[in-house]
Scaffold this motif. Structure first.
Motif, PDB file in Angstrom:
ATOM      1  N   HIS A 160      -7.356  -5.703  -2.055  1.00  0.00           N
ATOM      2  CA  HIS A 160      -7.301  -4.430  -2.770  1.00  0.00           C
ATOM      3  C   HIS A 160      -6.466  -4.534  -4.045  1.00  0.00           C
ATOM      4  O   HIS A 160      -6.866  -4.029  -5.104  1.00  0.00           O
ATOM      5  CB  HIS A 160      -6.747  -3.350  -1.845  1.00  0.00           C
ATOM      6  CG  HIS A 160      -6.633  -2.002  -2.495  1.00  0.00           C
ATOM      7  ND1 HIS A 160      -7.721  -1.340  -3.026  1.00  0.00           N
ATOM      8  CD2 HIS A 160      -5.555  -1.211  -2.724  1.00  0.00           C
ATOM      9  CE1 HIS A 160      -7.323  -0.187  -3.543  1.00  0.00           C
ATOM     10  NE2 HIS A 160      -6.022  -0.083  -3.375  1.00  0.00           N
ATOM     11  N   GLY A 161      -5.303  -5.177  -3.963  1.00  0.00           N
ATOM     12  CA  GLY A 161      -4.460  -5.293  -5.143  1.00  0.00           C
ATOM     13  C   GLY A 161      -5.128  -6.046  -6.275  1.00  0.00           C
ATOM     14  O   GLY A 161      -4.948  -5.716  -7.461  1.00  0.00           O
ATOM     15  N   THR A 221       0.797  -1.227   0.000  1.00  0.00           N
ATOM     16  CA  THR A 221       0.000   0.000   0.000  1.00  0.00           C
ATOM     17  C   THR A 221       0.830   1.279   0.000  1.00  0.00           C
ATOM     18  O   THR A 221       0.378   2.309  -0.481  1.00  0.00           O
ATOM     19  CB  THR A 221      -0.928   0.046   1.225  1.00  0.00           C
ATOM     20  OG1 THR A 221      -0.141   0.160   2.409  1.00  0.00           O
ATOM     21  CG2 THR A 221      -1.779  -1.216   1.304  1.00  0.00           C
ATOM     22  N   SER A 277      -0.628  -7.737  -2.789  1.00  0.00           N
ATOM     23  CA  SER A 277      -0.084  -6.444  -2.370  1.00  0.00           C
ATOM     24  C   SER A 277       0.865  -5.893  -3.427  1.00  0.00           C
ATOM     25  O   SER A 277       0.924  -4.679  -3.649  1.00  0.00           O
ATOM     26  CB  SER A 277       0.615  -6.551  -1.010  1.00  0.00           C
ATOM     27  OG  SER A 277       1.681  -7.472  -1.054  1.00  0.00           O
ATOM     28  N   HIS A 327      -8.069   2.412  -9.543  1.00  0.00           N
ATOM     29  CA  HIS A 327      -8.509   2.539  -8.154  1.00  0.00           C
ATOM     30  C   HIS A 327      -9.968   2.982  -8.062  1.00  0.00           C
ATOM     31  O   HIS A 327     -10.719   2.483  -7.218  1.00  0.00           O
ATOM     32  CB  HIS A 327      -7.596   3.497  -7.395  1.00  0.00           C
ATOM     33  CG  HIS A 327      -6.373   2.838  -6.856  1.00  0.00           C
ATOM     34  ND1 HIS A 327      -5.327   2.430  -7.667  1.00  0.00           N
ATOM     35  CD2 HIS A 327      -6.031   2.470  -5.587  1.00  0.00           C
ATOM     36  CE1 HIS A 327      -4.389   1.855  -6.921  1.00  0.00           C
ATOM     37  NE2 HIS A 327      -4.806   1.869  -5.660  1.00  0.00           N
ATOM     38  N   HIS A 362      -0.322   1.445  -8.437  1.00  0.00           N
ATOM     39  CA  HIS A 362       0.072   2.754  -7.902  1.00  0.00           C
ATOM     40  C   HIS A 362       1.058   3.437  -8.845  1.00  0.00           C
ATOM     41  O   HIS A 362       0.916   4.619  -9.176  1.00  0.00           O
ATOM     42  CB  HIS A 362       0.756   2.588  -6.537  1.00  0.00           C
ATOM     43  CG  HIS A 362      -0.187   2.354  -5.407  1.00  0.00           C
ATOM     44  ND1 HIS A 362       0.212   1.800  -4.211  1.00  0.00           N
ATOM     45  CD2 HIS A 362      -1.514   2.610  -5.265  1.00  0.00           C
ATOM     46  CE1 HIS A 362      -0.822   1.714  -3.397  1.00  0.00           C
ATOM     47  NE2 HIS A 362      -1.882   2.193  -4.016  1.00  0.00           N
ATOM     48  N   ASP A 387      -0.933  -4.006  -6.089  1.00  0.00           N
ATOM     49  CA  ASP A 387      -1.256  -2.641  -5.684  1.00  0.00           C
ATOM     50  C   ASP A 387      -0.096  -1.708  -6.021  1.00  0.00           C
ATOM     51  O   ASP A 387      -0.299  -0.594  -6.521  1.00  0.00           O
ATOM     52  CB  ASP A 387      -1.562  -2.610  -4.188  1.00  0.00           C
ATOM     53  CG  ASP A 387      -2.325  -1.366  -3.760  1.00  0.00           C
ATOM     54  OD1 ASP A 387      -2.927  -0.703  -4.629  1.00  0.00           O
ATOM     55  OD2 ASP A 387      -2.339  -1.064  -2.558  1.00  0.00           O
TER      56      ASP A 387
END
Length: 486
Positions: free
Chosen positions: A371-372, A204, A253, A344, A260, A256
């Motif tokens: 989330h990823g 994150t 992860s 996102h 990003h 993500d």
């Protein structure tokens, strides 16, 4: 032109990283702080001016990030850090999985070695919903600590940030600081208590940012709070703490980090964002791509493409794990200032509308789309869509994946990067290959579109997306339709 772009960015990245290593003092923007309560009157005036002023494009960007300490074993220093701050009572946030692992034991031993008092909140929920966040807020208000310590992944760090914020504003309603238009988006105008973040996942980058994300049950979508005042005072980035990550967590992860870096690299330039704020406190944390965030985002992308497959293939590849943790932190600095966009924005209702999917390898007793996973599942189609906005940037990113772009046409940039991302995801293995694998059908697309539209914080940064709402609906529906399988 393209062959010059990537080496230049790498040179800038190397130069900036050397500068950071050789200058341990805090960044000057940390001293800017947040305004005192007495500035509330000027804040109100600024808001009134914002309504009356003509819409002008932004002309400046700000760079803010937590202080970062990186190195094997630096978790042992956290007790000394709190002692140096002159605080005594620490609220420690973690979750049930991390509670009995080495990172938490090391952190607690560090507090005890300095004779510090502490209380532990270990009920943080992975991918938290607002009732869980409110429970953490109530606990923090009751404890009233001198400072905060978060040991865990993004959910732990984000929950800790929000608890710290609302403890400082005990009378505030829950939606007071939540991002508009879902919440009121109130700026933070009080100094929060010190927070030190110790990440245990490489994903994150929350140890660097002023962003905190959670599921808002009433909206069936994720939302959050973003303000520079929420960023931790210090991020303790200790590669030893990620060695206990299960393979599934490493993979999700890491995705993500991938998004990003790609989203912040391809976000609209900061100078195209509107409206220009009438007061610096109203300038959002997510500002658009800028020359400094570019350095961090591009280097994070390079590291992720190289080392994420290695961390999944070999659990004992400590070099790859260390590089991925560094990539997560670099990406955090990049997107924490430039922002993210469509991957996102779409991910928030994807997570919130989960029909019962539970990702393999996650030790929780409830359905979960990590989330990823939720951000990556639409990534191939997102970058096909955004390609025309800046072909050079999309081709530069594709080259990082190993694509020969020497003869690529600008109009093909989105297709080339989208294909490269899809191939990368497939080669990682054990990943859902589209929304259908998460249990969604085309009948869910209208709901997913309506859940995405309120995510103004990120959608305003999406290239090729600055249109009227009806056109936005059509574009989102096409991306989702084409993301059913890849």
């Amino acid at each position: 032109m393209l062959t010059k772009t990537v080496p230049t960015l790498r040179t800038r990245a190397t130069s900036l990283l050397r500068t950071l290593q050789n200058h341990s003092s805090a960044c000057p923007c940390h001293a800017c702080g947040t305004p005192a309560p007495s500035q509330s009157a000027s804040l109100s005036a600024a808001r009134r001016l914002a309504v009356a002023a003509p819409i002008e494009k932004e002309y400046a960007f700000e760079m803010a990030a937590s202080n970062i300490r990186y190195g094997n074993g630096v978790t042992r220093e956290v007790g000394m850090d709190f002692k140096n701050l002159g605080v005594n009572k620490i609220a420690v946030f973690t979750d049930q999985n991390v509670l009995n692992l080495a990172p938490m034991k090391t952190a607690i031993a560090a507090l005890e070695s300095e004779g510090l008092q502490y209380e532990i909140y270990s009920h943080v929920r992975v991918e938290p919903k607002d009732p869980a966040v409110k429970d953490a807020i109530a606990w923090a208000k009751n404890i009233a600590p001198d400072a905060y310590l978060a040991v865990g992944g993004g959910s732990v760090m984000d929950t800790c940030k929000i608890a710290s914020l609302y403890e400082a504003y005990p009378d505030a309603e829950f939606l007071e600081f939540v991002n508009a238009p879902i919440g009121k988006g109130r700026p933070v105008d009080r100094k929060l208590k010190p927070l030190i973040a110790v990440p245990t996942t490489a994903g994150t980058g929350s140890e660097t940012t002023g962003t905190a994300i959670f599921d808002l049950v009433s909206h069936k979508a994720k939302t959050g709070i973003s303000h520079r005042a929420l960023k931790p005072l210090l991020g303790i980035v200790d590669p030893l703490n990620t060695r206990s990550m299960p393979s599934s967590v490493k993979s999700s992860s890491g995705l993500d980090v991938l998004c990003h870096s790609l989203e912040s690299w391809t976000a609209i330039p900061y100078s195209q964002r509107v409206p220009r704020p009438t007061n610096p406190i109203l300038r959002p944390a997510y500002q658009g791509a800028n020359p400094i965030s570019d350095v961090f985002s591009f280097e994070a992308l390079r590291l992720t493409v190289k080392y994420l497959p290695r961390t999944i293939a070999d659990p004992d590849d400590t070099e790859a794990q260390e590089k991925m943790l560094l990539a997560a932190t670099l990406a955090g600095v990049g997107f924490g200032n430039a922002g993210v966009h469509l991957c996102h924005g779409l991910s928030y209702p994807i997570s919130g509308m989960n029909k019962g999917y539970k990702h393999p390898g996650y030790q929780v007793d409830y359905p979960i789309i990590p989330h990823g996973v939720s951000v990556a599942v639409t990534a191939p189609q997102v970058f096909r869509f955004t390609g025309p906005s800046n072909p050079d940037r999309h081709l530069a990113a594709a080259e990082v994946f190993g694509v020969d772009v020497s003869n690529a046409k600008p109009e093909s940039a989105g297709e080339i990067l989208g294909d490269a991302v899809a191939e990368f995801l497939v080669k990682l293995g054990d990943q859902p290959r589209g929304l259908a694998d998460l249990g969604f059908t085309r009948d869910d697309i209208p709901g997913l579109v309506e859940g995405t539209l309120p995510q103004a914080r990120v959608l305003t940064l999406a290239p090729s997306f600055q249109k009227d709402d009806e056109q936005k609906r059509e574009d989102l529906a096409k991306i989702l339709d084409r993301s059913m399988a890849y």
